[in-house]
Design a protein around this motif. Structure first.
Motif, mmCIF file in Angstrom:
data_model
loop_
_atom_site.group_PDB
_atom_site.id
_atom_site.type_symbol
_atom_site.label_atom_id
_atom_site.label_comp_id
_atom_site.label_asym_id
_atom_site.label_seq_id
_atom_site.Cartn_x
_atom_site.Cartn_y
_atom_site.Cartn_z
ATOM 1 N N SER A 63 0.850 -1.173 0.000
ATOM 2 C CA SER A 63 0.000 0.000 0.000
ATOM 3 C C SER A 63 0.894 1.234 0.000
ATOM 4 O O SER A 63 2.004 1.211 0.520
ATOM 5 C CB SER A 63 -0.864 -0.027 1.261
ATOM 6 O OG SER A 63 -1.814 0.997 1.243
ATOM 7 N N GLU A 108 4.358 7.301 1.658
ATOM 8 C CA GLU A 108 4.835 6.202 2.498
ATOM 9 C C GLU A 108 4.375 4.895 1.865
ATOM 10 O O GLU A 108 3.211 4.753 1.525
ATOM 11 C CB GLU A 108 4.284 6.346 3.917
ATOM 12 C CG GLU A 108 4.838 5.288 4.855
ATOM 13 C CD GLU A 108 4.477 5.533 6.311
ATOM 14 O OE1 GLU A 108 5.247 6.192 7.021
ATOM 15 O OE2 GLU A 108 3.409 5.051 6.734
ATOM 16 N N VAL A 109 5.304 3.969 1.720
ATOM 17 C CA VAL A 109 5.016 2.702 1.048
ATOM 18 C C VAL A 109 5.143 1.565 2.051
ATOM 19 O O VAL A 109 6.183 1.400 2.683
ATOM 20 C CB VAL A 109 6.001 2.455 -0.116
ATOM 21 C CG1 VAL A 109 5.644 1.168 -0.846
ATOM 22 C CG2 VAL A 109 6.016 3.633 -1.068
ATOM 23 N N SER A 110 4.087 0.785 2.193
ATOM 24 C CA SER A 110 4.074 -0.348 3.126
ATOM 25 C C SER A 110 3.987 -1.645 2.343
ATOM 26 O O SER A 110 3.029 -1.854 1.608
ATOM 27 C CB SER A 110 2.855 -0.252 4.055
ATOM 28 O OG SER A 110 2.880 0.927 4.809
ATOM 29 N N THR A 111 4.993 -2.490 2.502
ATOM 30 C CA THR A 111 4.960 -3.786 1.825
ATOM 31 C C THR A 111 5.226 -4.881 2.853
ATOM 32 O O THR A 111 5.390 -4.604 4.048
ATOM 33 C CB THR A 111 6.037 -3.856 0.723
ATOM 34 O OG1 THR A 111 7.322 -3.848 1.363
ATOM 35 C CG2 THR A 111 5.939 -2.687 -0.239
ATOM 36 N N ALA A 112 5.271 -6.107 2.374
ATOM 37 C CA ALA A 112 5.580 -7.210 3.281
ATOM 38 C C ALA A 112 6.986 -7.052 3.860
ATOM 39 O O ALA A 112 7.277 -7.543 4.955
ATOM 40 C CB ALA A 112 5.457 -8.536 2.536
ATOM 41 N N ALA A 113 7.844 -6.350 3.137
ATOM 42 C CA ALA A 113 9.234 -6.216 3.582
ATOM 43 C C ALA A 113 9.454 -5.032 4.510
ATOM 44 O O ALA A 113 10.272 -5.104 5.423
ATOM 45 C CB ALA A 113 10.154 -6.083 2.360
ATOM 46 N N SER A 114 8.746 -3.935 4.305
ATOM 47 C CA SER A 114 9.093 -2.721 5.038
ATOM 48 C C SER A 114 8.057 -1.629 4.863
ATOM 49 O O SER A 114 7.202 -1.704 3.987
ATOM 50 C CB SER A 114 10.436 -2.182 4.541
ATOM 51 O OG SER A 114 10.302 -1.760 3.193
ATOM 52 N N VAL A 115 8.189 -0.633 5.685
ATOM 53 C CA VAL A 115 7.418 0.607 5.541
ATOM 54 C C VAL A 115 8.441 1.707 5.294
ATOM 55 O O VAL A 115 9.304 1.957 6.140
ATOM 56 C CB VAL A 115 6.613 0.909 6.819
ATOM 57 C CG1 VAL A 115 5.876 2.242 6.688
ATOM 58 C CG2 VAL A 115 5.645 -0.218 7.115
ATOM 59 N N THR A 116 8.374 2.335 4.136
ATOM 60 C CA THR A 116 9.409 3.304 3.776
ATOM 61 C C THR A 116 8.810 4.657 3.418
ATOM 62 O O THR A 116 7.681 4.747 2.965
ATOM 63 C CB THR A 116 10.234 2.833 2.556
ATOM 64 O OG1 THR A 116 9.356 2.700 1.444
ATOM 65 C CG2 THR A 116 10.903 1.510 2.815
ATOM 66 N N ARG A 117 9.611 5.686 3.646
ATOM 67 C CA ARG A 117 9.256 6.990 3.093
ATOM 68 C C ARG A 117 10.501 7.597 2.465
ATOM 69 O O ARG A 117 11.574 6.989 2.491
ATOM 70 C CB ARG A 117 8.647 7.906 4.153
ATOM 71 C CG ARG A 117 9.524 8.213 5.335
ATOM 72 C CD ARG A 117 8.862 9.307 6.189
ATOM 73 N NE ARG A 117 9.645 9.588 7.356
ATOM 74 C CZ ARG A 117 9.711 10.784 7.955
ATOM 75 N NH1 ARG A 117 8.996 11.788 7.487
ATOM 76 N NH2 ARG A 117 10.465 10.972 9.016
ATOM 77 N N VAL A 121 14.418 4.882 3.940
ATOM 78 C CA VAL A 121 14.034 5.325 5.279
ATOM 79 C C VAL A 121 12.854 4.453 5.697
ATOM 80 O O VAL A 121 11.811 4.473 5.039
ATOM 81 C CB VAL A 121 13.623 6.809 5.280
ATOM 82 C CG1 VAL A 121 13.165 7.244 6.665
ATOM 83 C CG2 VAL A 121 14.767 7.686 4.790
#
Lengths: 348, 348, 348, 348
Positions: free
Chosen positions: A252, D264-273, B271
């Motif tokens: 997402s 902000e990107v949320s995946t199975a691997a991580s939450v990144t900005r 990040v």
């Protein structure tokens, strides 16, 4: 890009002047003329403060000026289609503000004319160029998010327009939500097949008197089964609320509001940060500039525009369906071929 | 609260054990007995690790134990109504997991019985006790946000359940969205008058084979004209996504996901911060504890429970309507008196 | 861990009761006795509300009780060393609150005694167990951040203590900053070689009258050349401010404050979120529980404790050096072998 | 502002061109001439892409041109003082990049000359105009934060400069930290009385070979007792890290990094900005434009400049003291009258 594109602007209202300011400082363009029905003192002062010189002519002068290669149509909505046709007949490339018209017949005729004359037409859905929304588009296109399942668009204005504006606006769906309809198509890269609108008159009875709504939640179904939900309000007291989220099978992504500063203040009373940037001039400042840079690139490199006449037309069709759904209280189906109208997103 | 409430639990599955763990450490309660059909080694190990001693009896033993004042019903959903009636007849106060039943007739009969016997019944919509959502409720009730216009609830599970679970779950709306229906009523403090569902089968074809959906956007209209939109997915790969937003005439409030730590890591590559807490056991850990503290207070102070049988029933009615809307593709109207079923939010 | 560790607590003040509450609900422990000089009504009420029964005995009773395997020393600081020696001589494992003493000679003697008797001693630097700071430690140890270059620790109390407390506290560096000195060593995994203090009396003249400071910036230099900077205040009006940042050759990681809810409220006046959790009981709630779970594990698995007597001693040495630097206005060198005193961080 | 200020730029390197681009589009200015020792093809291309025409002349031509009212000095640091004197003698108002010189004697002489000739001199500490840092300044000046107790400045470059640059830079304190020294004075509104430097060579041995550091923590003490701590690194792998915090008796305010998007990107691997904006051209883009707008206002309204020659000189003095502290390992006292050199912050 050696030789700049010579440009004329038709309409020197708020948006016409905004484009003028951007055109003025971009070496890609040379702003030559501006047409405005009545050139009053306030407008002359504005032009002087920009060192624009004797820039004011008639719309016909612009169309007849062989040096002018591109025309920006920034007039009231009900004259967009007229000027598109005139400009197309005069073989100018066209940048037109949204919507193309409030009538599907007029829009079709204008697009037909553009096609016949083989000129370029870019519609001013500037939000496609917002840095955060472009990033969302790239995430969708790159497949990082997998198949999109749900798109959520929050679009709320800081304060309602006046009654005169509302009466001539074509209604909230055509005037305001149309940006969100375009964003939904842009991000999904496919067409809407069904629209369900739940609207309400909660902000100001004036909207009701005008036969309009001021609050709405609109559900769009896409050909793939993916769902988009848009929520709108004419009045978010805390400022211009513009957020988008794409939820897909692999992840997402959210795009949050932009704020004037990053400052957070902690006191005994509260922890506060800035409200969102006030309104579209602030929030989409960069996007307004980038969309015309993209227009220049499309002209000079003979590439497709980032937002075509068909894109404009499809957003209008969705807005019409949203209105119909609000009227009937029922979902409304839309029939056009999937994907036919999505402009390519250029890597700029 | 001098004398603790003596409690029996019927059902020692995941949720029964969760309540047992909370009851065990709260001086307000004394956990005396647990009923479970088959008490295997794994369950005995669990009880030993908690120093619970010889706690296992039959359900009837619990109901016949005059020392036991309250019963927690944590059995499979299709036996909730049966045990509610039995417990009510035995004059026990009742805490029952949601939903009360999958049939409106059964639910009505169970509630009738509760009313006849004059016992207390609290339904386990634990999210009402989540600290962030309680804060939203307080903001609505205090009037700080003005009249609520739009409520947005995002509720996505980290991974889909197995097929057996899906087949017996009553469908996504009854099993999963029911929490969101309750949250919508709880926050708005009024009743839903219309439901429109747009569901899809995008996560796993298994759901489709079971006649269920795995992705949905549901629009609820309230008596006041306010609108709530819920978006659900059975699979958010990044974790349990639980966010709520209330937008009103005087402001807006958002409740974001909770994360295990506040750490943000910045490297040459990215990040990053933590994903949301994994699932409901982690996210609603505090809420599970607080809901039974509220139950104890309701019993000892003879106050209304924070979530009544009627609250349970109304959420089930909305779930039924959502199913019907999904089936028909049309909005479904709901008719019950505005406000009849909203439990008061206690200041705890 | 089949048989729980039978525990006695010496000292039933705030911190003693906090440990009692945690011990009471952990199956790893069995809290048997508590020693407190004067057992008044308020204390009896507290014990009754926890169903603790007749738990109160003398300190000597605890040391003479052969069933008791571990002792928690929660008395005023000036008696820690005495009780450590007594407990060691009685062959009890020891959990002692920080600091071990206000005198390096006393601390040395107590540690000597612990070593002679071969008992375990864990010092209560609970922040090592804070989930966010543990994550920082893991990031350092895993090498994800590369070589640490700069560590920044912000540690500010929400309100200053009273004059009596200040006078007996050993001064801000020994009472408050000592936690930060331990955090610096813990995160860096090496020893401090130089301390420079810049302190001030800006919050309340009372601190000055007591010969103490209320505001300070302390610079620590590590053997590797890495630098740590700590900033302290006795009064952060917005709440307990506890943040840590590790900046290394491959990246940086920050741990932010924790807040009661995730709610953000946007109105016409402001955008606000929660203040940090009020004080250490709230912020380090989990850490207080986790540190004693780690102590249980160390005892049962015969592993090193997560924070040893030497760790306690080194933090005291740094605090002494900080005081000396404040007095002289000059940097103060510290000489002990790099790495000698850093407890291993256990993977729990 | 009817008549624009005619401007000449001396030095057409990176920073000179940056100012040229800003001057070009601001109606307040008319950029007439640019002096550069060698006008190569690349520079001519740059000028052509901006439609600047035949803009290149000698430095003397600029000073002798009676139409030119203001001169921007963008040459290498070691010629700043020379050009300031020349321009002052030619009665031009002066905008000069920082530092004024690497020698206190030179700086004094240049300022003396400016004073004698009565021209305006603004020093290019552009960060004073950063929107977030201006907001901090306003919060301090309004008293919302009470008396400032602690100021924290983090300033880390994304990548180290080359050896040639380092050798001629005057060292990290004079080249890089000087911005932070100015920020500390600007925010506090008072003078520094003591400097303690802890520097290290951790990023690249090249810095050590050049007699320089690449990592440092600098503690500044102010006349009021308030303390400022600056941490610097020549290499933050995640990007340009520019954060400031002011902690006072009534509250605290932080200014965080700016990022290209809010996604902000949320995946199975991580939450990144996003990582912070890359470097100073991006981060201080607005500030570079605003500082010259402020310069124009100061000239036309005869107001004090936002950053005076004395401000430049004081920052250089602190940098000298920081160097001396690094050399000696001891704190260094500074003696000048409190407040003598702080330019007023103009409400723009």
């Amino acid at each position: 890009m050696v030789n700049p594109i010579v440009v004329g602007i038709i309409g020197a209202g708020r948006i016409g002047r905004l484009h003028a300011d951007n055109l003025r400082v971009m070496p890609l363009f040379k702003l030559k003329s501006i047409a405005e029905a009545v050139v009053g003192e306030e407008l002359l002062d504005w032009a002087e403060s920009r060192n624009l010189g004797s820039v004011f002519v008639s719309g016909e002068d612009i169309l007849n000026d062989p040096e002018i290669e591109a025309v920006f149509i920034c007039t009231p909505t009900d004259t967009h289609a007229y000027w598109i046709e005139q400009a197309a007949r005069a073989h100018k490339n066209i940048f037109c503000e949204k919507p193309i018209s409030l009538s599907s017949a007029q829009t079709s005729r204008a697009l037909q004319c553009v096609e016949e004359e083989g000129v370029m037409l870019q519609v001013g859905f500037n939000r496609r160029m917002d840095p955060s929304f472009r990033r969302l588009k790239q995430l969708v296109e790159s497949g990082e998010l997998g198949s999109p399942h749900i798109v959520k668009i929050t679009s709320r204005d800081p304060q309602p327009p006046g009654e005169a504006y509302v009466r001539s606006s074509g209604g909230m769906f055509m005037d305001m939500t149309i940006h969100d309809f375009d964003m939904a198509r842009y991000l999904m890269g496919e067409e809407v097949t069904e629209v369900y609108t739940r609207g309400a008159n909660l902000v100001d009875p004036m909207f009701g008197r005008c036969g309009d709504v001021d609050t709405a939640v609109i559900t769009l179904t896409f050909a793939s089964g993916a769902i988009c939900v848009i929520d709108n309000s004419r009045k978010a007291v805390y400022g211009y609320d513009q957020r988008v989220e794409v939820f897909g099978s692999h992840g997402s992504a959210t795009a949050d509001n932009c704020r004037p500063t990053t400052v957070e203040v902690s006191t005994a009373a509260s922890v506060t940060r800035d409200q969102p940037q006030h309104f579209f001039l602030e929030r989409y400042n960069q996007a307004f500039s980038d969309e015309i840079a993209a227009f220049a690139q499309a002209i000079r490199l003979q590439e497709p525009v980032i937002c075509s006449g068909l894109d404009g037309q499809q957003a209008e069709r969705i807005a019409e369906a949203a209105k119909e759904s609000h009227r009937s209280g029922l979902p409304v189906k839309l029939s056009f071929c999937a994907g036919e109208g999505i402009s390519a997103m250029q890597a700029l």
